[in-house]
Design a protein around this motif. Structure first.
Motif, mmCIF file in Angstrom:
data_model
loop_
_atom_site.group_PDB
_atom_site.id
_atom_site.type_symbol
_atom_site.label_atom_id
_atom_site.label_comp_id
_atom_site.label_asym_id
_atom_site.label_seq_id
_atom_site.Cartn_x
_atom_site.Cartn_y
_atom_site.Cartn_z
ATOM 1 N N ASN A 1 0.814 -1.309 0.036
ATOM 2 C CA ASN A 1 0.058 0.000 -0.030
ATOM 3 C C ASN A 1 0.851 1.366 0.043
ATOM 4 O OD1 ASN A 1 -2.079 -1.714 -0.121
ATOM 5 N ND2 ASN A 1 -2.816 -1.171 1.955
ATOM 6 N N GLU B 1 1.380 3.421 -2.853
ATOM 7 C CA GLU B 1 0.888 4.020 -3.908
ATOM 8 C C GLU B 1 1.456 5.487 -3.999
ATOM 9 O OE1 GLU B 1 -3.244 3.770 -4.802
ATOM 10 O OE2 GLU B 1 -3.723 5.211 -3.263
ATOM 11 N N SER C 1 6.738 5.361 -6.757
ATOM 12 C CA SER C 1 7.293 5.656 -8.026
ATOM 13 C C SER C 1 8.648 6.666 -7.709
ATOM 14 C CB SER C 1 6.333 6.838 -8.812
ATOM 15 O OG SER C 1 5.295 6.056 -9.613
ATOM 16 N N ASP D 1 5.424 -7.021 -4.019
ATOM 17 C CA ASP D 1 4.087 -6.496 -3.284
ATOM 18 C C ASP D 1 3.326 -7.647 -2.450
ATOM 19 O OD1 ASP D 1 1.918 -4.462 -3.465
ATOM 20 O OD2 ASP D 1 0.892 -6.379 -4.292
ATOM 21 N N SER E 1 -0.811 -5.575 -1.764
ATOM 22 C CA SER E 1 -1.518 -4.256 -1.773
ATOM 23 C C SER E 1 -2.882 -4.218 -2.133
ATOM 24 C CB SER E 1 -0.481 -3.345 -2.318
ATOM 25 O OG SER E 1 0.694 -3.302 -1.741
ATOM 26 N N SER E 2 -3.701 -3.497 -1.460
ATOM 27 C CA SER E 2 -4.982 -3.062 -1.634
ATOM 28 C C SER E 2 -5.223 -1.924 -2.613
ATOM 29 C CB SER E 2 -6.127 -3.215 -0.620
ATOM 30 O OG SER E 2 -5.568 -2.482 0.375
ATOM 31 N N ASP E 3 -4.024 -1.199 -2.836
ATOM 32 C CA ASP E 3 -4.101 0.033 -3.640
ATOM 33 C C ASP E 3 -3.439 -0.130 -5.066
ATOM 34 O OD1 ASP E 3 -1.686 -0.035 -3.149
ATOM 35 O OD2 ASP E 3 -1.748 1.915 -1.746
ATOM 36 N N MET E 4 -3.317 0.679 -5.531
ATOM 37 C CA MET E 4 -2.447 0.759 -6.976
ATOM 38 C C MET E 4 -0.886 0.455 -6.995
ATOM 39 S SD MET E 4 -5.229 1.343 -9.041
ATOM 40 C CE MET E 4 -4.114 1.599 -10.559
ATOM 41 N N THR E 5 -0.573 0.075 -5.925
ATOM 42 C CA THR E 5 0.765 -0.085 -5.804
ATOM 43 C C THR E 5 1.433 -1.194 -6.757
ATOM 44 O OG1 THR E 5 1.095 0.314 -3.479
ATOM 45 C CG2 THR E 5 2.707 -0.872 -4.300
ATOM 46 N N ASP F 1 0.152 -2.188 -9.789
ATOM 47 C CA ASP F 1 0.090 -1.339 -11.165
ATOM 48 C C ASP F 1 1.195 -0.537 -11.353
ATOM 49 O OD1 ASP F 1 -2.334 -2.891 -11.687
ATOM 50 O OD2 ASP F 1 -3.368 -1.303 -10.791
ATOM 51 N N ILE F 2 1.523 0.303 -10.449
ATOM 52 C CA ILE F 2 2.681 1.271 -10.445
ATOM 53 C C ILE F 2 3.986 0.537 -10.714
ATOM 54 C CG2 ILE F 2 3.721 3.120 -9.507
ATOM 55 C CD1 ILE F 2 1.165 4.036 -8.067
ATOM 56 N N LYS G 1 4.281 -1.010 -14.002
ATOM 57 C CA LYS G 1 4.672 0.081 -15.153
ATOM 58 C C LYS G 1 5.958 0.580 -15.219
ATOM 59 C CE LYS G 1 3.255 5.089 -16.389
ATOM 60 N NZ LYS G 1 2.489 6.208 -16.213
#
Length: 313
Positions: free
Chosen positions: A11, A13, A17, A37, A40-44, A46-47, A50
């Motif tokens: 978590n 996010e 970055s 990871d 995580s329940s957020d966008m961590t 995905d980031i 990327k």
């Protein structure tokens, strides 16, 4: 020479970055960057993916949440570099941190190279110091038990990967797990190189265990320092007094947090800590390594909790 940089992420996010950018832009480019990871329940995640699509050095792993100890153990299992650096997902590092620490390791033949760290963004201009020094085993064990120049934090240290492979993070130890692993690593090391340069940026995160005040998780300070003291009793009895004084100091610091949180003396954890402090206080007194003010609080906390709480508040 390849260096493994390991990032446990959960978590994060808001910060991941900046963390990854600071690692990918290192002047020492021969890196293995492993991000794990921890569900995580957020966008961590995905980031992270990327960033991995833009830099082939980044390896990404994920699974359901099982805690930082399991995550760190799995990260170490993936490390292939000669040296390893842990970086927390909400922190970031100076662009030449890896190069500087790696250069010192090669220069002195050190098992561990350490820099200082700072909170916030700016470098303290009053503390810019590029002095380098080296500590032998007796010196760094002593300094670890004083816990001032050298603490259990792993993130400001570049360590031979083989030393990590000999140790394990223990699930269920929610606070101080770094110190337990660091103690094992120190006992398997012979030389440490140190620079006063500020190369690691530590973010003050209110969600971390270390900033949660008095909590159940922090009670793991007891098994951590019981472990260290037990090891010393069997291998380095000359350090026994100093180790128990540090153990007492850690218990006292936790009791101080209990006072600030207005925890009752009838709370079982407070009772246990005060019992531990009563046994450790003589060692603290004999070691003469703690300030008078600190020793006064320790004395009051073990003798009269209500009066101590009233005075501190």
């Amino acid at each position: 020479m390849k260096v493994s940089v390991l990032i446990p992420a959960y978590n994060a996010e808001k910060y991941i970055s900046e963390c990854l950018n600071s690692i990918c832009n290192q002047t020492h480019s021969d890196l293995q960057i492993v991000v794990f990871d921890d569900g995580s329940s957020d966008m961590t995640l995905d980031i992270i993916r990327k960033h991995a699509s833009q830099d082939s050095r980044i390896e990404v792993y994920t699974r359901e949440n099982r805690g930082v100890a399991v995550t760190r153990n799995q990260l170490i299992g993936h490390a292939v570099g000669e040296y390893t650096l842990f970086v927390d997902a909400d922190d970031w590092i100076e662009s030449d941190m890896v190069e500087s620490l790696f250069s010192m390791s090669r220069k002195y033949g050190a098992d561990i190279s350490m820099c200082t760290f700072m909170t916030g963004r700016g470098i303290d201009l009053n503390k810019i110091d590029s002095t380098e020094k080296k500590w032998d085993k007796d010196e760094f064990l002593h300094k670890f038990l004083l816990h001032r120049e050298l603490t259990g934090s792993l993130c400001n240290k570049l360590i031979r990967t083989e030393l990590y492979k000999k140790s394990r993070f223990i699930p269920g130890i929610g606070y101080g797990e770094d110190a337990m692993v660091m103690w094992d690593i120190l006992n398997n090391s012979s030389l440490m190189a140190v620079t006063e340069r500020q190369l690691y940026h530590y973010r003050m995160n209110d969600d971390s265990v270390s900033h949660q005040g008095f909590s159940e998780s922090k009670m793991s300070v007891i098994p951590v320092w019981e472990y260290i003291c037990s090891h010393i009793d069997s291998s380095r009895q000359d350090l026994s007094l100093l180790a128990r004084a540090r153990y007492g100091a850690e218990v006292t610091l936790l009791l101080l947090e209990g006072v600030k949180c207005n925890v009752s003396s009838r709370e079982p954890n407070v009772k246990l800590l005060r019992e531990k402090l009563a046994a450790l206080y003589p060692f603290m007194k004999r070691s003469k390594t703690l300030s008078r003010r600190f020793m006064l609080f320790a004395f009051m906390a073990r003798v009269n909790w209500p009066v101590t709480s009233y005075i501190v508040r």
